[in-house]
Motif scaffolding. Structure first.
Motif, PDB file in Angstrom:
ATOM      1  N   GLN A  65       7.620  -2.102   1.712  1.00  0.00           N
ATOM      2  CA  GLN A  65       6.411  -2.265   2.528  1.00  0.00           C
ATOM      3  C   GLN A  65       5.942  -0.936   3.109  1.00  0.00           C
ATOM      4  N   LEU A  66       6.806   0.059   3.102  1.00  0.00           N
ATOM      5  CA  LEU A  66       6.414   1.392   3.564  1.00  0.00           C
ATOM      6  C   LEU A  66       5.327   1.977   2.674  1.00  0.00           C
ATOM      7  N   VAL A  67       5.367   1.655   1.368  1.00  0.00           N
ATOM      8  CA  VAL A  67       4.378   2.196   0.433  1.00  0.00           C
ATOM      9  C   VAL A  67       3.532   1.100  -0.216  1.00  0.00           C
ATOM     10  N   TRP A  68       3.916  -0.150  -0.026  1.00  0.00           N
ATOM     11  CA  TRP A  68       3.113  -1.284  -0.493  1.00  0.00           C
ATOM     12  C   TRP A  68       2.661  -2.065   0.742  1.00  0.00           C
ATOM     13  N   PRO A  69       1.601  -1.608   1.405  1.00  0.00           N
ATOM     14  CA  PRO A  69       1.233  -2.164   2.713  1.00  0.00           C
ATOM     15  C   PRO A  69       0.863  -3.636   2.698  1.00  0.00           C
ATOM     16  N   GLU A  70       0.493  -4.166   1.537  1.00  0.00           N
ATOM     17  CA  GLU A  70       0.161  -5.588   1.505  1.00  0.00           C
ATOM     18  C   GLU A  70       1.372  -6.462   1.813  1.00  0.00           C
ATOM     19  N   PRO A 121       3.688  -7.219   7.584  1.00  0.00           N
ATOM     20  CA  PRO A 121       5.081  -6.967   7.944  1.00  0.00           C
ATOM     21  C   PRO A 121       6.024  -7.891   7.173  1.00  0.00           C
ATOM     22  N   TYR A 122       7.044  -7.309   6.560  1.00  0.00           N
ATOM     23  CA  TYR A 122       8.020  -8.094   5.805  1.00  0.00           C
ATOM     24  C   TYR A 122       9.330  -8.065   6.563  1.00  0.00           C
ATOM     25  N   ASP A 136       5.027 -11.067  13.687  1.00  0.00           N
ATOM     26  CA  ASP A 136       3.876 -10.413  14.315  1.00  0.00           C
ATOM     27  C   ASP A 136       4.193  -9.947  15.731  1.00  0.00           C
ATOM     28  N   ARG A 137       4.956 -10.742  16.459  1.00  0.00           N
ATOM     29  CA  ARG A 137       5.323 -10.353  17.827  1.00  0.00           C
ATOM     30  C   ARG A 137       6.267  -9.159  17.809  1.00  0.00           C
ATOM     31  N   LEU A 174      11.340  -0.781  11.390  1.00  0.00           N
ATOM     32  CA  LEU A 174      11.738  -1.873  12.278  1.00  0.00           C
ATOM     33  C   LEU A 174      12.637  -2.857  11.541  1.00  0.00           C
ATOM     34  N   ALA A 175      12.255  -3.220  10.314  1.00  0.00           N
ATOM     35  CA  ALA A 175      13.041  -4.184   9.551  1.00  0.00           C
ATOM     36  C   ALA A 175      14.453  -3.669   9.299  1.00  0.00           C
ATOM     37  N   ALA A 176      14.567  -2.414   8.898  1.00  0.00           N
ATOM     38  CA  ALA A 176      15.894  -1.852   8.632  1.00  0.00           C
ATOM     39  C   ALA A 176      16.742  -1.843   9.899  1.00  0.00           C
TER      40      ALA A 176
END
Length: 224
Positions: free
Chosen positions: A152-157, A160-161, A180-181, A194-196
Motif C-alpha cells: 500500500q506504500l506504492v499501491w495507494p488504492e 488503508p490496508y 479509518d480511526r 502504521l500497519a507494520a
C-alpha cells in the motif's frame, strides 16, 4: 483516566514503525524487482516461523542474486535451499525452495515477471489483487495480506490496508479496531508504516509494553 490514543499511536510508530520490506533491505518502489522481492518476503513471513528468520532469509535470497523471477526460476533448487538455510529458514526450506521456483515461473509466464501486470489484470480492485496473489504456490490469504499491507506504500488504492493481525495489535494497545480511526490517529504516518508497527505489537508483547510505557511518559502532549 484512559490513555491518549493519539499518544499511543505516535509512540508506536516512532519506536516500531519500520516496514518489514525495509527491515529486509528492500527499497520498495512500484517497479518489478522490488515488488517481486516483496512477494517473496510475504511468502516467507506467512509460514509458522519467526519474522526475524523470514526477514533474514529474504535478505539471503537477495544476497544470492535471486532478486527477480527469472533468476529465481533459473536457479538450481539446491541454490535456493542453501540461500534459505543461510538465513536460518530451515524448517520449511525444501518445500519453500520448490514453491519459490514454481511461483517465479508462474509470474514470468503469466505476467511477464511484473506484478504491476497482475494489478492491471485486477483493474486495481484490491479483493481481486488479493485473490490473484493467492495463485502463487505458498501464498495463501495470510501471505496476500502481508503483501498488501506493505505494498500500500506504492499501491495507494490498497490503503488503508490493516488486516486482522494489525487490528489484533491495535486491540492489544487499547486502540480502536476501525482502520479509518487508526489512520486518523496516526496523522501523517504512512498506513504501511502504521500497519507494520501494529503487527509488531500483535506478535511481540514487548513491543506493546514498550509502546504503552512510552505513551505514559510525561512530555509534550501536543498533536503536532
Amino acid at each position: 483516566m484512559g490513555r491518549d490514543q493519539r499518544r499511543v499511536v505516535r509512540a508506536l510508530v516512532d519506536a516500531h514503525g519500520q516496514t518489514y520490506a525495509e527491515e529486509a533491505g528492500i527499497r520498495l518502489k512500484d517497479t518489478p524487482q522490488p515488488l517481486y522481492r516483496l512477494l517473496v518476503l510475504a511468502h516467507l513471513l506467512s509460514a509458522r516461523i519467526s519474522a526475524s528468520i523470514a526477514v533474514a532469509a529474504a535478505r539471503a535470497l537477495g544476497e544470492a542474486g535471486l532478486r527477480d523471477p527469472r533468476r529465481m526460476a533459473g536457479a538450481d533448487w539446491q541454490e535456493r535451499v542453501d540461500a534459505l538455510g543461510r538465513g536460518g529458514y530451515r524448517r520449511y526450506d525444501e518445500r519453500t525452495a520448490t514453491q519459490l521456483g514454481d511461483g517465479a515461473g508462474l509470474l514470468t509466464e503469466r505476467w511477464g515477471g511484473d506484478l504491476r501486470r497482475l494489478r492491471e489484470e485486477a483493474d486495481g480492485e484490491v479483493p481481486e489483487v488479493r485473490r490473484l496473489l493467492q495463485e502463487f504456490p505458498g501464498v495463501g490469504p495470510t501471505g496476500a495480506d502481508i503483501f498488501l499491507r506493505e505494498a500500500q506504500l506504492v499501491w495507494p488504492e490498497a490503503a488503508p490496508y490493516l488486516d486482522r493481525k494489525a487490528l489484533r495489535g491495535a486491540e492489544r494497545l487499547g486502540l480502536p479496531a476501525a482502520p479509518d480511526r487508526l489512520v486518523a490517529l496516526a496523522g501523517r504516518a504512512e498506513p504501511a508504516v502504521l500497519a507494520a508497527a501494529l503487527v509488531r505489537a500483535a506478535v511481540d508483547k514487548d513491543v506493546a509494553e514498550d509502546t504503552l510505557d512510552r505513551a505514559d511518559r510525561p512530555g509534550d502532549r501536543s498533536d503536532g
